[in-house]
Design an enzyme around this catalytic site. Structure first.
Site, PDB file in Angstrom:
ATOM      1  N   CYS A 115     -14.346  23.829  -2.856  1.00  8.54           N
ATOM      2  CA  CYS A 115     -14.067  25.138  -3.462  1.00  8.54           C
ATOM      3  C   CYS A 115     -15.141  26.153  -3.091  1.00  8.54           C
ATOM      4  CB  CYS A 115     -13.948  24.997  -4.972  1.00  8.54           C
ATOM      5  SG  CYS A 115     -15.225  23.936  -5.660  1.00  8.54           S
TER       6      CYS A 115
ATOM      7  N   GLU B 162     -12.879  25.723 -13.452  1.00  7.81           N
ATOM      8  CA  GLU B 162     -13.589  25.818 -12.181  1.00  7.81           C
ATOM      9  C   GLU B 162     -12.507  25.861 -11.106  1.00  7.81           C
ATOM     10  OE1 GLU B 162     -14.938  25.152  -8.816  1.00  7.81           O
ATOM     11  OE2 GLU B 162     -15.578  23.157  -9.439  1.00  7.81           O
TER      12      GLU B 162
ATOM     13  N   GLU C   2      -7.523  31.499   0.026  1.00 10.03           N
ATOM     14  CA  GLU C   2      -8.208  30.215   0.142  1.00 10.03           C
ATOM     15  C   GLU C   2      -7.369  29.253   0.975  1.00 10.03           C
ATOM     16  OE1 GLU C   2      -8.456  27.568  -3.275  1.00 10.03           O
ATOM     17  OE2 GLU C   2     -10.565  27.245  -2.858  1.00 10.03           O
TER      18      GLU C   2
ATOM     19  N   LYS D 193      -7.596  12.989 -16.419  1.00  9.67           N
ATOM     20  CA  LYS D 193      -6.570  12.730 -15.404  1.00  9.67           C
ATOM     21  C   LYS D 193      -7.103  13.112 -14.018  1.00  9.67           C
ATOM     22  CE  LYS D 193      -2.997  15.152 -13.719  1.00  9.67           C
ATOM     23  NZ  LYS D 193      -2.927  14.634 -12.332  1.00  9.67           N
TER      24      LYS D 193
HETATM   25  P1  NAP Z   1      -4.049  21.761  -8.494  1.00  5.92           P
HETATM   26  O1  NAP Z   1      -2.616  21.817  -8.257  1.00  5.92           O
HETATM   27  O2  NAP Z   1      -4.699  22.860  -9.256  1.00  5.92           O
HETATM   28  O3  NAP Z   1      -4.377  20.388  -9.226  1.00  5.92           O
HETATM   29  C1  NAP Z   1      -5.600  20.072  -9.894  1.00  5.92           C
HETATM   30  C2  NAP Z   1      -5.310  19.074 -11.017  1.00  5.92           C
HETATM   31  O4  NAP Z   1      -4.425  19.681 -11.987  1.00  5.92           O
HETATM   32  C3  NAP Z   1      -4.571  17.837 -10.535  1.00  5.92           C
HETATM   33  O5  NAP Z   1      -5.000  16.742 -11.307  1.00  5.92           O
HETATM   34  C4  NAP Z   1      -3.127  18.194 -10.822  1.00  5.92           C
HETATM   35  O6  NAP Z   1      -2.285  17.089 -10.889  1.00  5.92           O
HETATM   36  C5  NAP Z   1      -3.238  18.923 -12.138  1.00  5.92           C
HETATM   37  N1  NAP Z   1      -2.153  19.867 -12.415  1.00  5.92           N
HETATM   38  C6  NAP Z   1      -1.266  20.438 -11.555  1.00  5.92           C
HETATM   39  N2  NAP Z   1      -0.460  21.294 -12.210  1.00  5.92           N
HETATM   40  C7  NAP Z   1      -0.834  21.278 -13.505  1.00  5.92           C
HETATM   41  C8  NAP Z   1      -0.389  21.948 -14.686  1.00  5.92           C
HETATM   42  N3  NAP Z   1       0.616  22.847 -14.651  1.00  5.92           N
HETATM   43  N4  NAP Z   1      -1.000  21.694 -15.851  1.00  5.92           N
HETATM   44  C9  NAP Z   1      -2.028  20.831 -15.920  1.00  5.92           C
HETATM   45  N5  NAP Z   1      -2.486  20.148 -14.856  1.00  5.92           N
HETATM   46  C10 NAP Z   1      -1.904  20.367 -13.657  1.00  5.92           C
HETATM   47  O7  NAP Z   1      -4.795  21.607  -7.152  1.00  5.92           O
HETATM   48  P2  NAP Z   1      -4.345  20.644  -5.981  1.00  5.92           P
HETATM   49  O8  NAP Z   1      -2.882  20.385  -5.940  1.00  5.92           O
HETATM   50  O9  NAP Z   1      -5.218  19.454  -6.092  1.00  5.92           O
HETATM   51  O10 NAP Z   1      -4.686  21.541  -4.749  1.00  5.92           O
HETATM   52  C11 NAP Z   1      -3.988  22.784  -4.552  1.00  5.92           C
HETATM   53  C12 NAP Z   1      -4.956  23.856  -4.213  1.00  5.92           C
HETATM   54  O11 NAP Z   1      -5.960  23.973  -5.239  1.00  5.92           O
HETATM   55  C13 NAP Z   1      -5.769  23.553  -2.989  1.00  5.92           C
HETATM   56  O12 NAP Z   1      -5.065  23.844  -1.833  1.00  5.92           O
HETATM   57  C14 NAP Z   1      -6.955  24.442  -3.212  1.00  5.92           C
HETATM   58  O13 NAP Z   1      -6.656  25.748  -2.843  1.00  5.92           O
HETATM   59  C15 NAP Z   1      -7.180  24.367  -4.677  1.00  5.92           C
HETATM   60  N6  NAP Z   1      -8.198  23.399  -5.052  1.00  5.92           N
HETATM   61  C16 NAP Z   1      -9.362  23.872  -5.589  1.00  5.92           C
HETATM   62  C17 NAP Z   1     -10.350  22.975  -5.960  1.00  5.92           C
HETATM   63  C18 NAP Z   1     -11.637  23.418  -6.560  1.00  5.92           C
HETATM   64  O14 NAP Z   1     -12.512  22.581  -6.730  1.00  5.92           O
HETATM   65  N7  NAP Z   1     -11.813  24.657  -6.919  1.00  5.92           N
HETATM   66  C19 NAP Z   1     -10.145  21.621  -5.772  1.00  5.92           C
HETATM   67  C20 NAP Z   1      -8.917  21.171  -5.232  1.00  5.92           C
HETATM   68  C21 NAP Z   1      -7.970  22.080  -4.907  1.00  5.92           C
HETATM   69  P3  NAP Z   1      -1.554  16.587  -9.517  1.00  5.92           P
HETATM   70  O15 NAP Z   1      -2.590  16.307  -8.517  1.00  5.92           O
HETATM   71  O16 NAP Z   1      -0.857  15.380  -9.937  1.00  5.92           O
HETATM   72  O17 NAP Z   1      -0.649  17.711  -9.131  1.00  5.92           O
END
Ligand code: NAP
Ligand code: MG
Length: 485
Positions: A299, A265, A396, A191
């Site tokens: 990240c 990660e 972050e 996904k």
């Molecule tokens: P996220 O909320 O962790 O989402 C990452 C992935 O997980 C997306 O595909 C998301 O779907 C899905 N997801 C969300 N909630 C979930 C759950 N409870 N169970 C399973 N899957 C779930 O990250 P984001 O919304 O993309 O970004 C939020 C924050 O995450 C950023 O501001 C940043 O701090 C951090 N981030 C870190 C990285 C990294 O590489 N370490 C990358 C991106 C973001 P949806 O997109 O449909 O919600």
């Protein structure tokens, strides 16, 4: 190209937008299950937008629990009936073919990545897409050599793996996940993040056109609920997740007590350390690359800068000069350095942190570039004289915002750099090899770059410590998370 009269630094570049004529985006996308695009059982769709223009690009299917179930059944059947039995050298040919087609369609994929995610075309064209192809090439090479990679350990595939990825490197993260999973003989349900599904759906087209047996890779789209249904699905033998630390913790709890394998990660707050014997001009380029690259949506972004006191003024002066030349704007323009912030919520989050920094009394510096009137954009920003306790030093932000501190001794900077719940990456600039080795053994970070920053290679493992997660992706280590041995 002529210098603007208003500033000694800014050059006026003629617009050089990449053409979008060759890009075909359907108005609506189904779910890629069992080798075909199918309408979702949920009957629901959501829009995906270009964050630079706010224009809607396509409608994307929202997978519900019944759709997730179909995808896992397809992956399970493909594993049992085809993929598990296929000689590894034949599996390798499919992976190699995917790599070749990504190369052939690189221009189209780059433009789509920039339109849907907001990153500058230079990044998607020169980094994301070629590195994604390289991951498939690299892991194609391992498929028939697993017994040599892990001698006397009889490595076996796991079965069906669930993979969930974020929005910052959409196609590249899909490649990081799918390539090693296929090479080790597993089948996949993946996904992408809700704001950047298009390049993963294009990858689904490529996988279909490469005649990969139906069901070996299934790509489903949706929000957090789709991800939740994947994580808890009984047929998911392994979960590979990249994203925020909060969701990572949720997944760890949701899988506790099951025998699902897990790799995470997660977030980071990397320390970027500049000693007084560093090549300062190169270090300034490294700092810019470390935090403004990809709008800071990285990240491993070098978001905490530690400057040795006697060179701090010089580095800050040169950094400000360099920031004045950074072009913020149209992601499709080949001159753009900093594109659009990926989505509205993320821009709000960055703006919230800018406010917090000011409320905490910090000195701010932003270049005087003019932001486009429409879309999600943010100026590259420095916070100076920051303390360890300031929130922008601890949390972050995931945007083009750099918090700067100074230090005197190596012991002091090690202590400051490690004072964070994260441990994904770090960078160090110095002329002395011994200092580099001393630091790499003391910094609690999965990756430490020396005299460079943000360099990636498929042969090199990447991953975190502490709240940045566990497990490695890339290299030989990247195979381990997908094998039972
Ligand atoms: P996220 O909320 O962790 O989402 C990452 C992935 O997980 C997306 O595909 C998301 O779907 C899905 N997801 C969300 N909630 C979930 C759950 N409870 N169970 C399973 N899957 C779930 O990250 P984001 O919304 O993309 O970004 C939020 C924050 O995450 C950023 O501001 C940043 O701090 C951090 N981030 C870190 C990285 C990294 O590489 N370490 C990358 C991106 C973001 P949806 O997109 O449909 O919600
Ligand atoms: Mg989008």
């Amino acid at each position: 190209m002529k210098p603007k009269p208003t500033s000694e630094f800014i050059w006026d570049y003629a617009p050089a937008p990449e053409s979008t004529d060759h890009v075909k985006i359907e108005s609506r996308y189904g779910l890629f299950i069992n080798g075909k695009f199918v309408a979702p059982k949920s009957k629901k769709y959501f829009g995906t937008y270009n964050p630079a223009t706010d224009e809607k690009l396509a409608d994307i299917a929202e997978a519900n629990a019944a759709d997730v179930d179909l995808a896992f059944s397809a992956a399970h059947n493909a594993y049992e009936k085809v993929w598990k039995k296929m000689p590894p050298k034949e599996r390798a040919k499919y992976i190699f073919r995917i790599a070749r087609v990504i190369q052939e369609r690189a221009r189209e994929l780059s433009v789509i990545e920039s339109m849907d995610g907001g990153k500058p075309i230079r990044e998607s064209r020169d980094f994301d897409i070629p590195t994604a192809a390289n991951h498939f090439f690299y892991y194609a090479g391992w498929a028939d050599k697993l017994d040599y990679a892990f001698p006397n350990r009889k490595p076996k595939s796991l079965g069906v793996v669930a993979q969930i990825i974020p929005w910052n490197f959409p196609l590249l993260m899909a490649a990081w996940k799918i390539a090693p999973a296929l090479a080790t003989g597993n089948t996949v349900v993946l996904k992408p993040a809700e704001s950047t599904s298009l390049s993963a759906l294009k990858l689904a087209e490529i996988i279909r056109d490469c005649d990969l047996p139906p069901g070996v890779v299934n790509i489903i789209t949706g929000f957090a609920d789709t991800g939740k249904a994947m994580v808890t699905h009984p047929q998911a033998n392994k979960i590979a997740f990249t994203g925020s630390t909060d969701v990572g913790k949720y997944i760890q709890k949701a899988t506790a007590g099951t025998n699902k394998k897990l790799t995470l990660e997660l977030g980071g707050k990397a320390a970027h350390i500049i000693f007084d014997d560093a090549p300062i001009n190169q270090a300034v380029e490294g700092i810019v690359n470390g935090i403004f690259f990809n709008q800071g949506h990285v990240c491993c972004a070098g978001s905490r800068l530690f400057l040795q006191e006697n060179v701090a003024d010089e580095v800050i002066r040169k950094l400000k000069d360099r920031m004045k030349t950074l072009i913020v704007g149209d992601p499709l323009d080949k001159n753009t350095d900093i594109g659009a912030i990926n989505n509205k919520q993320q821009l709000e989050k960055i703006n919230k942190y800018l406010k917090i920094g000011l409320e905490e009394g910090l000195e701010i510096y932003q270049s005087d570039c003019v932001l486009p009137k429409k879309g999600c954009f943010c100026k590259p920003t420095l916070f100076l004289n920051v303390a360890q306790s300031n929130r922008i030093m601890q949390e972050e932000i995931f945007g083009p915002v750099l918090a700067i501190q100074t230090f005197r001794t190596i012991e002091e900077v090690i202590e400051k750099a490690n004072n964070t719940p994260y441990g994904l990456s770090a960078g160090v600039w110095t002329d002395k090899g011994a200092k580099i080795f001393h630091l790499t053994s003391k910094l609690k970070a999965g990756v430490v770059w020396a005299n460079t920053y943000n360099k990636f290679d498929p042969t090199s493992p990447f991953g975190g410590y502490k709240e940045s997660g566990f497990g490695r992706e890339g290299g030989l280590h990247g195979l381990m998370g997908y094998l039972d041995m």
